[in-house]
Design a protein around this motif. Structure first.
Motif, mmCIF file in Angstrom:
data_model
loop_
_atom_site.group_PDB
_atom_site.id
_atom_site.type_symbol
_atom_site.label_atom_id
_atom_site.label_comp_id
_atom_site.label_asym_id
_atom_site.label_seq_id
_atom_site.Cartn_x
_atom_site.Cartn_y
_atom_site.Cartn_z
ATOM 1 N N GLN A 125 0.536 -1.224 -0.203
ATOM 2 C CA GLN A 125 -0.197 -0.253 0.136
ATOM 3 C C GLN A 125 0.511 1.105 -0.472
ATOM 4 N N GLU A 126 1.627 0.875 0.772
ATOM 5 C CA GLU A 126 2.724 2.299 0.784
ATOM 6 C C GLU A 126 3.471 2.942 -0.497
ATOM 7 N N GLN A 127 4.032 1.494 -1.023
ATOM 8 C CA GLN A 127 4.602 2.163 -2.271
ATOM 9 C C GLN A 127 3.937 2.204 -3.182
ATOM 10 N N ALA A 128 2.563 1.747 -2.914
ATOM 11 C CA ALA A 128 1.990 2.299 -3.875
ATOM 12 C C ALA A 128 1.107 4.110 -3.979
ATOM 13 N N TYR A 129 1.473 3.996 -2.355
ATOM 14 C CA TYR A 129 1.173 5.471 -2.471
ATOM 15 C C TYR A 129 2.677 6.885 -2.197
ATOM 16 N N ALA A 130 3.848 6.365 -2.327
ATOM 17 C CA ALA A 130 5.432 7.006 -2.457
ATOM 18 C C ALA A 130 5.010 6.946 -4.108
ATOM 19 N N VAL A 131 4.530 6.307 -4.890
ATOM 20 C CA VAL A 131 4.419 6.230 -6.450
ATOM 21 C C VAL A 131 3.586 7.523 -6.776
ATOM 22 N N GLU A 132 2.072 7.481 -6.050
ATOM 23 C CA GLU A 132 1.394 8.187 -6.475
ATOM 24 C C GLU A 132 2.029 10.309 -5.584
ATOM 25 N N LYS A 148 24.292 7.855 5.612
ATOM 26 C CA LYS A 148 25.329 7.464 4.082
ATOM 27 C C LYS A 148 24.176 6.611 3.007
ATOM 28 N N SER A 149 23.645 5.485 3.038
ATOM 29 C CA SER A 149 22.694 5.475 1.880
ATOM 30 C C SER A 149 21.374 5.820 1.976
ATOM 31 N N LEU A 150 21.075 6.401 2.969
ATOM 32 C CA LEU A 150 19.968 7.560 2.705
ATOM 33 C C LEU A 150 19.790 7.955 1.756
ATOM 34 N N ASP A 151 20.032 8.674 1.210
ATOM 35 C CA ASP A 151 19.829 9.538 0.163
ATOM 36 C C ASP A 151 19.023 8.515 -1.197
ATOM 37 N N LYS A 152 19.899 7.708 -1.627
ATOM 38 C CA LYS A 152 19.293 6.929 -1.850
ATOM 39 C C LYS A 152 18.218 6.362 -2.401
ATOM 40 N N LYS A 153 17.187 6.222 -0.927
ATOM 41 C CA LYS A 153 16.332 5.739 -0.635
ATOM 42 C C LYS A 153 15.462 6.242 -1.631
ATOM 43 N N SER A 154 13.633 5.622 -1.741
ATOM 44 C CA SER A 154 12.708 5.856 -2.762
ATOM 45 C C SER A 154 11.443 5.332 -1.854
ATOM 46 N N ASP A 155 11.624 5.176 -0.568
ATOM 47 C CA ASP A 155 10.569 4.424 -0.076
ATOM 48 C C ASP A 155 9.623 5.269 0.123
ATOM 49 N N PHE A 156 8.323 5.077 0.934
ATOM 50 C CA PHE A 156 7.446 5.677 1.420
ATOM 51 C C PHE A 156 7.704 7.071 2.713
ATOM 52 N N ASP A 157 9.207 6.163 3.465
ATOM 53 C CA ASP A 157 9.328 6.898 4.266
ATOM 54 C C ASP A 157 9.975 7.581 3.711
ATOM 55 N N ALA A 158 10.831 7.710 3.143
ATOM 56 C CA ALA A 158 11.771 8.556 2.129
ATOM 57 C C ALA A 158 11.134 9.763 1.494
ATOM 58 N N VAL A 159 9.936 9.197 0.411
ATOM 59 C CA VAL A 159 9.284 10.672 -0.203
ATOM 60 C C VAL A 159 8.565 11.330 0.586
ATOM 61 N N ALA A 160 7.993 10.796 1.922
ATOM 62 C CA ALA A 160 7.089 11.246 2.683
ATOM 63 C C ALA A 160 8.304 12.292 3.901
ATOM 64 N N MET A 161 9.856 12.555 3.619
ATOM 65 C CA MET A 161 10.566 13.090 4.489
ATOM 66 C C MET A 161 10.500 14.004 3.302
ATOM 67 N N GLU A 162 10.681 14.335 2.560
ATOM 68 C CA GLU A 162 11.145 15.665 1.306
ATOM 69 C C GLU A 162 10.954 17.225 1.977
ATOM 70 N N HIS A 163 9.903 17.044 2.655
ATOM 71 C CA HIS A 163 9.751 18.156 2.763
ATOM 72 C C HIS A 163 10.634 18.184 4.027
ATOM 73 N N LEU A 164 11.433 17.798 4.614
ATOM 74 C CA LEU A 164 12.286 18.084 6.373
ATOM 75 C C LEU A 164 13.585 17.497 5.514
ATOM 76 N N ARG A 165 13.913 17.724 4.211
ATOM 77 C CA ARG A 165 14.944 17.073 4.104
ATOM 78 C C ARG A 165 16.269 17.386 4.379
ATOM 79 N N MET A 166 16.273 19.331 4.604
ATOM 80 C CA MET A 166 17.353 19.848 5.638
ATOM 81 C C MET A 166 17.558 19.324 7.240
#
Ligand SMILES: [Zn+2]
Lengths: 359, 322
Positions: A19-26, B17-35
């Motif tokens: 589910q979260e992966q789908a959200y991440a893509v969106e 060091k690996s964090l910058d390459k991640k693109s899972d939900f947690d990483a995407v949801a944290m983009e607004h506070l990357r600073m």
């Protein structure tokens, strides 16, 4: 970030993960689109009116539902609302615009009820004066029933109560209800302390009334100790009550009253200890009561202090995690005694001089 | 948990060091506070002695891209400016000794513009008031050596007005005490030279009572322990000179038990998912506890002590190690 189980290597990902992966893509699709349009709006802010189309607003609402912490998206909504309200004169339509914002906030809070940005957006919308404050109180009642310790909810409730002009005597009733529901609600005890201070500091509040209030509070908070003497919530409140009681010393009739209260409370703690001989909080509170008693009643000073010392010593082994704190209390006790001894020596000395003069 | 008894330093370094390459939900949801994410990660690396592994010029260039015309910094490129990320940006520049890359007066003007009549600070142009922002303002201006630009006395008086019945502090006057908020208020008052507003014995006791049986610290009474409070409670206790009122050994053990010994990183509680926020707070907490092999951290500025010394005593830049 909080309370999510760790994924072990080789372990199958949870359904939630897909589910979260789908959200991440969106999110990855919506965010750049939004940021682009947000910037263009902002640049043109000075001269050109931004359209804030229904489509853009819906897309923004979806973004905030996916990630309520995305603060720039909340800012965009505020700019949009200001702009739209600026050209809308129909009162019902204006109320509808505010209501739409409140709905977006509710959807965001469903995802994350601790989101600062969502709570502030709600406050900001209420500040426009287009919404019913009573409806907010109904909503808060529901929310604080689901999570009675949500400090955002409590903060927001205080804001509504203040905006509505509810007097503290009435506001305090909500804390009584919350505590009766669950005495372990520290948030409610906290709010109660602030409201009680407000009431007692009100102009024209008589000392008798403050004294009676404090006595009622002692009885109210003690109920919780019988249910679970290990719960911290009520004890901190009790400690504060004692401070408020001492603060009255010097006002007419308060000295006799203080001794009456102290005697009653010392008695109550002793009774509690008979039921729960290893209750850390009862021991600590009793020690504090005794020391207060000692400083206002010279005749029992030595026995009070000795008993308090025994309690602190027992606390060191009963609660070794906080041993250093109890040791500190013990060291304070002996330094105080040293000072007292010295002053009593001087009084004796002066006394004997007086006698000599008389003879 | 025999394998958790020591700090898995190399694993944590690799994890950050690996964090910058991640693109899972947690990483995407944290983009607004990357600073702030960058500040947490980089400060943790510095405490572990590994900041030298990072590409300074690349990071500084990205920070500058996040600065808005008004002087404030956004949480990421194209995100709106906010005082939270302005402090993070300045803290990172301090870590790299690169304050010269920005116009201090411009940043100071942005922060000064956020102070209200009652001494409080708004987080940004939209007016949310919170003592967290008082801390950001005071800490940031102090690092920029421009504390004289605001009404500091009023700023401290506002923080003092947020004091509660338990000696703690809340977001605004009347707000409930919370360890994170207490750190902000005690830190702000410490930097602002107004610690006399703090009732050290009462608040120290309340904070010491945050330690639960497992050794971990919670943020409010009757709540679960969490590694991030190792920093907030501990730093406040250190500032108030009451840190001996808790069992430091047990707390260190709790933090170490929250490590992921395989993937690196530290979580809020044992066996939960790790993140950079708790990794930083765990490492910073261990530093305050004097854990061997870690640089000392300053409890008020939340930067390594040598970095703070360099800012205030102007030590020369170390020549790059070849
Ligand atoms: Zn945490």
């Amino acid at each position: 970030m909080h309370g999510r189980p760790r994924q072990r290597p080789g372990q199958a990902p949870s359904p939630l993960h897909h589910q979260e992966q789908a959200y991440a893509v969106e999110l990855q699709k919506l965010m750049p689109q939004f940021l682009q349009s947000n910037r263009t709006c902002w640049v043109f802010d000075v001269g050109v009116v931004c359209s804030y189309s229904a489509e853009a607003m819906n897309q923004n609402a979806r973004l905030l539902e996916l990630n309520p912490e995305f603060y720039t998206a909340w800012n965009y909504r505020k700019r949009a609302v200001e702009e739209i309200l600026g050209r809308e004169t129909d009162e019902e339509a204006r109320k509808g615009i505010a209501q739409r914002e409140l709905d977006v906030v509710v959807r965001a809070l469903r995802v994350n009820h601790k989101c600062y940005g969502a709570w502030y957006h709600r406050k900001w919308v209420i500040g426009l004066g287009l919404s019913s404050l009573d409806a907010e109180l109904v909503l808060l009642k529901k929310l604080l029933r689901l999570d009675g310790r949500n400090f955002h909810g409590w903060d927001y409730r205080r804001f509504i109560v203040k905006t509505k002009g509810v007097p503290p005597e009435e506001a305090i009733l909500f804390t009584t209800d919350k505590i009766n529901e669950n005495f372990s609600n520290y948030s409610a005890w906290h709010n109660r302390s602030a409201l009680l201070s407000e009431i007692s500091k009100k102009e024209g509040t008589e000392i008798n009334r403050v004294q009676a209030m404090l006595e009622d509070e002692y009885d109210f908070v003690k109920n919780s100790f019988y249910t679970d003497p290990d719960d911290q919530s009520g004890w901190f409140y009790y400690c504060w009550l004692l401070e408020q009681t001492i603060a009255l010393v010097g006002t007419p009739g308060s000295d006799v009253w203080l001794m009456k209260v102290l005697d009653k409370e010392i008695e109550a703690c002793r009774e509690l200890l008979e039921l729960e001989s290893n209750s850390k909080w009862t021991k600590l509170t009793l020690a504090r009561l005794l020391l207060t008693h000692a400083s206002y009643n010279t005749s029992s000073r030595k026995s009070d202090t000795d008993e308090a010392r025994t309690h602190f010593e027992e606390l060191c082994s009963l609660d070794p995690t906080h041993r250093e704190y109890y040791q500190y209390q013990l060291s304070m006790l002996s330094s105080k005694e040293l000072i007292k001894d010295r002053s009593s020596l001087t009084t004796q000395h002066e006394g004997s001089e007086e006698l000599q003069l008389k003879s | 948990m025999a394998d958790s008894e020591e700090l898995h330093l190399e694993k944590h370094v690799d994890y950050i060091k690996s964090l910058d390459k991640k693109s899972d939900f947690d990483a995407v949801a944290m983009e607004h506070l990357r600073m702030s994410g960058a500040y947490w990660g980089l400060t943790a690396l510095d405490i572990m002695g590994r900041l030298g592994d990072m590409n300074v010029d690349e990071i500084v260039a990205w920070i500058l891209k996040c600065q808005d015309e008004c002087g404030g910094f956004g949480g990421n490129y194209q995100h709106d400016p906010h005082i939270l990320y302005t402090l993070s940006a300045v803290q990172i520049l301090c870590l790299f000794d690169r304050l010269d890359a920005v116009d201090g007066d411009k940043i100071a003007a942005y922060i000064t513009g956020l102070q209200n009549e009652d001494g409080s600070f708004a987080g940004d142009e939209w007016g949310e008031v919170d003592t967290r922002f008082s801390y950001c303002a005071i800490c940031c201006l102090s690092l920029l050596k421009r504390l004289d630009k605001i009404d500091l006395e009023k700023a401290c008086d506002f923080v003092a007005r947020c004091k509660n019945f338990d000696g703690g502090f809340g977001c605004i006057p009347g707000g409930e005490s919370h360890a994170g908020q207490i750190f902000c208020c005690v830190g702000a008052l410490a930097i602002g030279g107004a610690l006399h507003h703090v009732d050290k014995d009462l608040l120290g006791w309340w904070l010491a009572e945050r330690q639960v049986k497992s050794g971990g610290l919670n943020g409010r009474p009757e709540k679960l322990p969490d590694v991030c409070y190792s920093w907030w409670v501990l730093a406040s206790l250190v500032i108030m000179d009451r840190v001996h009122w808790i069992d430091k050994k047990k707390l260190a053990q709790f933090i170490l038990d929250c490590q992921d010994p395989e993937g690196g990183g530290i979580s809020d509680r044992p066996d939960d998912a790790v993140d950079v926020f708790h990794t930083y707070f765990g490492v910073a907490g261990l530093s305050l506890l004097g854990y061997p092999g870690l640089k000392a951290i300053d409890p008020a500025y939340a930067l390594p002590v040598d970095v703070v010394d360099r800012v205030f005593y102007g030590q020369k830049k170390q020549p790059p190690v070849s």
